[in-house]
Design a protein around this motif. Structure first.
Motif, short mmCIF file in Angstrom:
data_model
loop_
_atom_site.label_atom_id
_atom_site.label_comp_id
_atom_site.label_asym_id
_atom_site.label_seq_id
_atom_site.Cartn_x
_atom_site.Cartn_y
_atom_site.Cartn_z
N GLY A 31 -8.72 6.87 -1.94
CA GLY A 31 -8.59 7.26 -0.67
C GLY A 31 -9.02 6.04 0.20
O GLY A 31 -8.88 6.15 1.45
N GLY B 200 -13.17 -6.00 -3.75
CA GLY B 200 -11.73 -6.95 -3.98
C GLY B 200 -10.65 -6.49 -2.93
O GLY B 200 -9.65 -7.33 -2.74
N THR B 201 -10.91 -5.17 -2.18
CA THR B 201 -9.92 -5.21 -1.39
C THR B 201 -10.39 -5.24 0.24
O THR B 201 -9.84 -4.44 1.14
N THR C 98 -4.77 -8.71 8.79
CA THR C 98 -4.04 -8.29 7.22
C THR C 98 -3.34 -6.88 7.69
O THR C 98 -4.01 -6.05 8.05
N ASP C 99 -2.19 -6.85 7.40
CA ASP C 99 -1.28 -5.62 7.20
C ASP C 99 -1.66 -4.83 6.25
O ASP C 99 -2.17 -5.32 5.17
N VAL D 135 -10.43 -7.02 3.46
CA VAL D 135 -9.56 -7.98 3.99
C VAL D 135 -10.00 -8.51 5.39
O VAL D 135 -10.73 -7.67 6.01
N SER E 254 -10.14 3.03 -1.29
CA SER E 254 -9.92 1.47 -2.01
C SER E 254 -8.87 0.59 -1.76
O SER E 254 -8.77 -0.39 -2.39
N PHE E 255 -7.74 0.92 -1.02
CA PHE E 255 -6.70 0.02 -0.78
C PHE E 255 -6.73 -0.98 0.03
O PHE E 255 -5.98 -1.84 0.15
N ALA E 256 -7.76 -0.64 1.13
CA ALA E 256 -7.97 -1.73 2.11
C ALA E 256 -9.08 -1.28 2.89
O ALA E 256 -9.23 -0.13 3.32
N VAL F 124 -0.62 -1.79 3.95
CA VAL F 124 0.16 -1.07 3.01
C VAL F 124 -0.20 0.50 3.12
O VAL F 124 -1.21 0.61 2.40
N ARG G 207 5.07 1.04 -0.29
CA ARG G 207 6.18 0.56 -1.17
C ARG G 207 6.52 1.28 -2.21
O ARG G 207 5.65 2.26 -2.69
N PRO H 154 -0.92 3.59 1.43
CA PRO H 154 -1.25 3.98 0.30
C PRO H 154 -0.38 5.07 -0.36
O PRO H 154 -0.33 6.19 0.45
N THR H 155 -0.19 5.11 -1.60
CA THR H 155 0.50 6.28 -2.30
C THR H 155 -0.58 6.79 -3.34
O THR H 155 -1.39 6.23 -3.80
#
Lengths: 417, 417
Positions: free
Chosen positions: B258, B170-171, B177-178, B173, B260-262, B180, B417, B182-183
């Motif tokens: 680590g 699902g991530t 695509t920018d 992209v 899965s954010f993109a 972000v 963010r 990750p935190t």
């Protein structure tokens, strides 16, 4: 014995039925007369064709500004309904309760009730991403003691974050699907080289799966307090595991083929709205203190599972003993900005309690086959044999002593191909 | 310089263009005038509205018994086309080559060509399951030396099986695509407790992704020799990685937040049919001998990548150096009976060669930030800073000295963010 302020259905459903008016789980079904898959709601031993009934109301102009449930339900998965989000889920449950309790609806609704025995049940959700957690302290400790006896039972990160990993969503199957014994590589420490063949250590894992709705955007997070907006409901999940394949492959990137051959889920999704009486405190997360992003209204769920192997009850895992809660798992899953999609599924990991009788895997129940189980037919098991059938059921406390059912998941092992 | 037996397009495309008549990659695009997403084919710096042209042929009754490409292509992803399978992919490529080489089609086709600069490119595939492998011996050895210096550089299973794990589909992209920052949680060995905050060790991984079509049933396998029937094409894939988050979370169940954010992929899928000249022998898998199910026509692919960071070329990884091949990865992925679906995506893992200049991650290029890179603007990097843009391109040898392009993947880091 229903008090006046509790709804009572006009259907003939025993008060102690786990799928009475307080449960109303959602699934996807078809019938011989109408093979189109669509959303159904279980009441007692009947299945309500929810979309057909909602369409009657819609076509009569009764929907008003409310969500178009008929359109969402006349589809082959719950995903469209999941996309409507929490407010629509609440409206839908109120409406279902009304049509099943107010006698005025009896004649309109009755033609759309099918005996459960007459329908075919399908996978309720088109699974988007599937994540499996590892949230039972007892399970993680047992696995650590069995596989890494020289180390601490829990890895150092375990009480700081809910450990999880992605599984294979394409092999999530509905209850009743046969499971082909997987084949692959294994290597015992005494083997000079890996051996190829059918798994000889095929196991179960008794878990709950949490079904997610209300997608989010990339880069956003779902907090613990917001998790309830996205937690639609629960299924029972059997995370079939080939321990020998897993043991050889999993260092350093985690389980892969040892898990990806099949993951069974129940055909019915019990809504979180049916589990309000089951909310319970977590066992405690103060040593160590957890980070703020994992804090909040992180309720546990008091759900009782039962696992049978060929009819013998082999375990009664207790979900209330879980260290991490589903709200915390969802907050963790998204803290890095990962988006969620309608139909995402994440699971608890094996649910094991402190006693042998509450361990959720054969690995733990038989201590890696060193303490075999004896079944009612006198045979013993370390791991699963071909032909074995594993069935898991669950229930939670409901209002006024009612039981809220979480529908069974069952599967039979068939020989390797 | 095209010899008579090679097709030559009637379009004005330079002979050395990486997206000439021998490439013909597929993507999904829309235009301002027609925002519907549909399948496009790149030729030079133009995009052919493939479904629109196929529909003309279909409506003129020219399709006959062939696959209905217009219906498959007038959809918002390549998945319907992927479902048609290898025979249809071959027919489609022959037909595309014909309409772009035979002058008779010029007038009919020209209105359906859009300048690349005028279209919006979308994620080409609705990704079903995403698996990431770890198939470069140089990469795995480098990671082992950096993170586990007291152990053997390669884990004991590494040369027996292509190690892989499931990622978050699902991530995934599309290029552009920018990302972000990750935190999450990290904990250096010297930290008494985990720290929460934006990742400070954000990295890239230069990979190829292999797009799968032709679904299979649960319990079946795809052999090495059958893999070509299911390998549709390749994308470049940047598996963004937060090394600090990954290091703290990954024991024992593997990478999770680590990664899965993109995950960025190129907008164009270069078909395997365009890569016949790039087929090459594997570097050798005889010590140890691999198991029979991983043997067969397990071709490598001679694809050259280039990685730039803010315009400075920082690496030129060589796919030909990979130990395991995509056909072997697919055979391994399914050997346990796991089914595949149209739109499955699996990736090579970081592509690193034997030299510093061919390492596919900053972790390796800077040896965990101990040997920073100097960019053309004089700044140095251990890991990525906010505002950094990473772009990866690739090409393979084609017929008669032509270059077959694999389209770029690019992304810019924006602050947490």
């Amino acid at each position: 014995m229903t008090p006046p302020d509790q709804p009572s259905t006009w259907l003939d459903v025993p008060a102690d039925h786990p799928f009475g008016i307080h449960t109303l789980p959602y699934g996807v079904f078809s019938t011989g007369a109408d093979p189109a898959r669509r959303v159904g709601v279980r009441i007692g031993d009947l299945v309500l064709d929810a979309g057909a009934v909602a369409a009657i109301g819609r076509d009569a102009g009764l929907v008003g500004d409310g969500p178009d449930l008929a359109t969402a339900w006349l589809t082959p998965s719950l995903n469209a309904f999941l996309a409507l989000g929490r407010p629509a889920w609440t409206v839908a449950r109120q409406w279902l309760t009304e049509v099943l309790t107010d006698e005025v609806h009896r004649d309109g609704v009755s033609p759309h009730l099918h005996p459960l025995a007459d329908v075919v049940l399908h996978l309720p959700v088109e699974v988007a991403d599937y994540v499996d957690f590892y949230a039972s302290e007892h399970h993680a400790s047992n696995v650590g003691k069995i596989f890494r006896p020289d180390n601490a039972a829990l890895p150092p990160n375990w009480k700081h974050l809910p450990i999880g990993y992605h599984g294979r969503s394409g092999t999530v199957v509905v209850s009743g699907t046969d499971v082909v014994r997987p084949t692959g590589q294994r290597k015992a420490p005494s083997d000079p080289a890996p051996v190829f063949g059918p798994s000889t250590r095929l196991d179960i894992e008794a878990e709950l799966g949490y079904v997610v709705g209300g997608s989010t955007g990339l880069g956003s997070r779902v907090s613990v307090d917001e998790a309830g907006d996205h937690l639609f409901g629960v299924v029972i999940l059997n995370d079939w595991s080939a321990r020998d394949i897993q043991a050889w492959e999993y260092v350093p990137l985690g389980p892969f083929l040892g898990k990806s051959f099949a993951t069974s889920v129940s055909a019915w999704v019990t809504p979180l709205d049916a589990l309000s009486e089951a909310r319970t405190a977590l066992p405690g997360q103060t040593d160590p203190q957890i980070l703020p992003y994992l804090q909040g209204d992180a309720f546990g769920l008091d759900i009782h599972l039962e696992v049978t192997l060929n009819g013998t009850v082999v375990s009664r895992p207790e979900h209330a003993a879980m260290y991490w809660s589903p709200a915390q798992m969802l907050a963790h899953l998204t803290v890095n900005g990962a988006s969620i999609r309608n139909g995402d599924l994440f699971a608890s990991g094996t649910i094991s309690g402190p006693t042998r009788e509450s361990r959720g895997s054969l690995l733990e129940l038989t201590w890696n086959a060193t303490e075999p189980l004896t079944l009612d037919d006198g045979t013993t098991r370390g791991f699963l044999e071909d032909g074995d059938t594993v069935t898991m059921t669950a229930w939670a406390p409901g209002p006024d002593g009612a039981r809220i059912g979480v529908a069974e998941v069952t599967g039979t092992i068939i020989p390797a191909r």
